[in-house]
Design a protein around this motif. Structure first.
Motif, short mmCIF file in Angstrom:
data_model
loop_
_atom_site.label_atom_id
_atom_site.label_comp_id
_atom_site.label_asym_id
_atom_site.label_seq_id
_atom_site.Cartn_x
_atom_site.Cartn_y
_atom_site.Cartn_z
N LEU A 71 0.60 -1.20 -0.24
CA LEU A 71 -0.14 0.20 -0.02
C LEU A 71 0.73 1.10 -0.21
CD1 LEU A 71 -3.24 -0.83 2.97
CD2 LEU A 71 -3.10 -0.32 -0.26
N MET A 72 1.73 1.43 0.74
CA MET A 72 3.09 2.34 1.15
C MET A 72 3.43 2.73 -0.18
SD MET A 72 5.64 3.60 3.85
CE MET A 72 6.94 1.95 3.53
N SER A 73 4.30 1.30 -1.17
CA SER A 73 4.69 2.03 -2.63
C SER A 73 3.57 2.06 -3.77
CB SER A 73 5.43 0.16 -3.34
OG SER A 73 4.35 -0.60 -3.73
N MET A 74 2.33 1.90 -3.25
CA MET A 74 0.89 2.50 -4.67
C MET A 74 0.42 3.77 -3.73
SD MET A 74 -1.32 -1.17 -4.31
CE MET A 74 -2.17 -0.41 -5.03
N GLY A 75 1.11 4.19 -2.77
CA GLY A 75 0.48 5.58 -2.20
C GLY A 75 -0.55 5.58 -1.44
N VAL A 76 -1.15 4.82 -1.25
CA VAL A 76 -2.00 4.67 -0.33
C VAL A 76 -1.79 4.60 0.90
CG1 VAL A 76 -4.39 3.64 -0.08
CG2 VAL A 76 -2.88 3.55 -2.59
N TYR A 77 -1.42 5.89 1.55
CA TYR A 77 -0.73 5.96 2.96
C TYR A 77 -1.82 6.22 4.04
CZ TYR A 77 3.42 7.78 0.02
OH TYR A 77 4.24 7.93 -1.07
N ASN A 78 -2.86 6.53 4.02
CA ASN A 78 -3.79 6.27 4.78
C ASN A 78 -4.15 4.51 4.89
OD1 ASN A 78 -5.15 5.98 2.55
ND2 ASN A 78 -6.97 6.71 3.09
N LYS A 79 -4.19 3.88 4.05
CA LYS A 79 -4.15 3.02 4.63
C LYS A 79 -3.21 1.53 5.02
CE LYS A 79 -8.25 1.91 1.42
NZ LYS A 79 -8.75 1.03 0.87
N ALA A 80 -2.00 2.52 4.24
CA ALA A 80 -0.85 2.19 4.90
C ALA A 80 -0.29 2.01 6.35
CB ALA A 80 0.48 1.83 4.08
N LEU A 81 -1.24 3.60 7.18
CA LEU A 81 -0.58 3.93 8.11
C LEU A 81 -1.52 2.85 8.95
CD1 LEU A 81 -0.95 7.65 7.38
CD2 LEU A 81 0.98 5.85 8.60
N VAL A 82 -2.69 2.16 9.14
CA VAL A 82 -3.56 1.90 9.18
C VAL A 82 -2.76 0.07 9.86
CG1 VAL A 82 -5.77 0.19 9.20
CG2 VAL A 82 -5.93 2.27 8.91
N ASP A 83 -2.32 -0.23 8.46
CA ASP A 83 -1.48 -2.21 8.67
C ASP A 83 -0.74 -1.06 10.39
OD1 ASP A 83 -3.32 -3.26 6.96
OD2 ASP A 83 -2.42 -3.25 5.31
N TYR A 84 0.36 -0.17 9.39
CA TYR A 84 1.73 -0.21 10.15
C TYR A 84 0.67 -0.58 11.85
CZ TYR A 84 4.40 -0.03 6.36
OH TYR A 84 4.93 -0.81 4.50
N GLY A 85 -0.27 0.62 12.15
CA GLY A 85 -0.60 1.07 13.36
C GLY A 85 -1.33 -0.28 13.88
N ASN A 86 -1.22 -1.29 13.68
CA ASN A 86 -2.03 -2.50 13.68
C ASN A 86 -0.79 -3.47 14.43
OD1 ASN A 86 -5.02 -2.11 13.46
ND2 ASN A 86 -5.15 -3.05 11.54
N ILE A 87 0.50 -3.67 13.76
CA ILE A 87 1.26 -4.46 14.05
C ILE A 87 2.43 -3.37 15.28
CG2 ILE A 87 3.61 -4.60 13.30
CD1 ILE A 87 3.09 -4.01 10.84
N ILE A 88 1.96 -2.24 15.20
CA ILE A 88 2.23 -1.88 16.79
C ILE A 88 1.55 -1.61 17.36
CG2 ILE A 88 3.03 0.46 17.77
CD1 ILE A 88 3.95 1.43 14.55
N ASP A 89 0.50 -2.23 17.36
CA ASP A 89 -0.81 -2.30 17.99
C ASP A 89 -0.32 -3.27 19.66
OD1 ASP A 89 -2.19 0.23 18.71
OD2 ASP A 89 -3.44 -1.07 16.95
N VAL A 90 0.02 -4.31 18.71
CA VAL A 90 0.33 -5.98 18.54
C VAL A 90 1.76 -6.23 19.21
CG1 VAL A 90 0.32 -8.45 17.73
CG2 VAL A 90 -1.64 -7.20 16.91
N ALA A 91 3.11 -4.92 18.65
CA ALA A 91 4.27 -5.37 18.84
C ALA A 91 4.65 -3.80 18.85
CB ALA A 91 4.99 -6.26 17.74
N PRO A 92 4.79 -3.34 20.36
CA PRO A 92 4.91 -1.80 20.29
C PRO A 92 6.42 -1.42 19.57
CG PRO A 92 3.80 -2.40 22.08
CD PRO A 92 4.05 -4.01 20.98
N ASN A 93 7.02 -2.65 19.94
CA ASN A 93 8.93 -1.80 19.62
C ASN A 93 9.32 -3.05 18.44
OD1 ASN A 93 9.18 -1.16 22.33
ND2 ASN A 93 9.80 -2.66 23.08
#
Length: 284
Positions: A114-136
Motif C-alpha cells: 500500500l505504501m509503494s502504491m501511495g495509499v498512505y492512509n491505509k498503510a498507516l492502519v496496517d503499520y498501526g495494527n502491527i505496533i498495537d500487537v508489537a509496540p517495539n
C-alpha cells in the motif's frame, strides 16, 4: 487469532516464505494438501508463478477451512505482487487478514505494498495494527514514520523516530529521517548539524553527502554543496541525482565547463538529452 506454529515460516517482504514443516497427519488428504503447498513453494522460489498459484489453489480446494490457509492466501498475494499486479495482490492479502487479522508478517506485506502504491492512509492502519500487537517493532515504526513524512505529518513522524531511537540509539534510518524532518520544517541548521554527525559515523554513505549538499544549497552555499557532492559522486559515480545537483551548483557559480561535464555524464547514464536542452545552452 490464527494458532501459532513454530514450524511454520511466515511471509517476508522480499521473498516467498516456505509453508514448510507442517505436522503431517496420517490421512492421505492432509498429505496431499501439504504436497501441494510444497509444490507451490518450490515453484515460487523458481519464479514459476502460474505453477505456484495452481498448486496453492489446489491445496485450498482440498481443505478450504484450514486455519493455515491464511498463509496460502498471503503467498498467492505475494505472487501477484511479484508480477506487479498490485490490486490482485491486495485482494489476497485482504482475504488472508480476514482469517488472521493480527498476523504481523501479512500486515507488513500489505502495508508495504500500500505504501509503494501511495495509499498512505491505509498503510498507516496496517503499520498501526502491527505496533498495537508489537509496540517495539522497529520495521513497522520506520514505515509508519515514512508514511507520516510523505503525508507531511511531521510531528507524528518525529514521534515514531524518537520511539525508534529510544530502542536503538544508532538506528540509521531514524537518524536520517529525523534530519530530513528538521530540514522540511525549516530547521536547516539543526538538520545540518545532525547530518554532519552522521557523516562522522558513516563516512562511506554517499546519500549523507547528498543530503548535506541539499541543505547547503538551500542556505545559498553552492561552493560547500560542491565539496559534499564531489565526495558523494566519488562513492557513487553513477548517481544521476548527485551529478545533476552538482551541475546546477556549477552553473550557479559560473563554472560552465564543469556543469557541462556533469550534464553530459548524466546523459551518458540514460537521461534523455532533450530533457537538458536548456541547461546545455546555458553551458555555452
Amino acid at each position: 487469532m490464527m494458532k501459532k506454529k513454530k514450524s511454520i515460516e511466515l511471509l517476508s517482504k522480499l521473498s516467498f516464505i516456505a509453508l514448510l514443516s507442517f505436522a503431517i497427519p496420517a490421512n492421505a488428504n492432509a498429505q496431499s494438501y501439504e504436497e501441494y503447498i510444497e509444490i507451490g513453494i518450490n515453484a515460487a522460489r523458481e519464479n514459476k508463478y502460474a505453477e505456484a498459484e495452481t498448486a496453492f489453489k489446489n491445496a485450498l480446494k482440498l481443505k478450504p477451512d484450514d486455519y493455515r490457509n491464511a498463509l496460502i492466501y498471503a503467498n498467492i498475494g505475494h505472487i501477484y505482487n511479484s508480477k506487479g499486479e498490485s490490486v490482485k495482490a491486495i485482494s489476497y492479502y485482504d482475504t488472508a487478514l480476514g482469517m488472521a487479522p493480527l498476523n504481523v508478517p501479512i500486515l507488513k506485506a500489505r502495508g508495504d505494498l500500500l505504501m509503494s502504491m501511495g495509499v498512505y492512509n491505509k498503510a498507516l492502519v496496517d503499520y498501526g495494527n502491527i505496533i498495537d500487537v508489537a509496540p517495539n517493532n522497529i520495521e513497522a515504526l520506520q514505515c509508519r514514520a515514512l508514511c507520516h513524512q510523505r503525508t507531511l505529518n511531521y510531528s507524528q513522524a518525529i514521534a515514531d523516530y524518537n520511539k525508534i531511537l529510544s530502542l536503538e540509539p544508532d538506528n540509521y534510518i531514524a537518524l536520517c529521517g529525523t534530519a530530513l524532518v528538521l530540514q522540511k520544517t525549516n530547521k536547516q541548521q539543526e538538520a545540518l548539524t545532525r547530518i554532519s554527525l552522521l557523516i562522522d559515523k558513516f563516512p562511506e554513505k554517499a546519500e549523507l553527502y547528498s543530503m548535506r549538499a541539499e541543505i547547503e544549497t538551500e542556505l545559498n552555499h553552492p561552493e560547500l554543496s560542491i565539496i559534499d557532492l564531489d565526495k558523494g559522486v566519488s562513492l557513487e559515480p553513477e548517481n544521476t541525482n548527485m551529478l545533476l545537483t552538482r551541475a546546477y551548483c556549477h552553473l550557479k557559480l559560473g563554472n560552465k565547463s564543469l556543469a557541462k561535464q556533469d550534464f553530459e555524464q548524466v546523459i551518458s547514464l540514460g537521461i534523455p538529452r532533450g530533457q537538458l536542452k536548456e541547461e546545455l545552452k546555458k553551458c555555452k
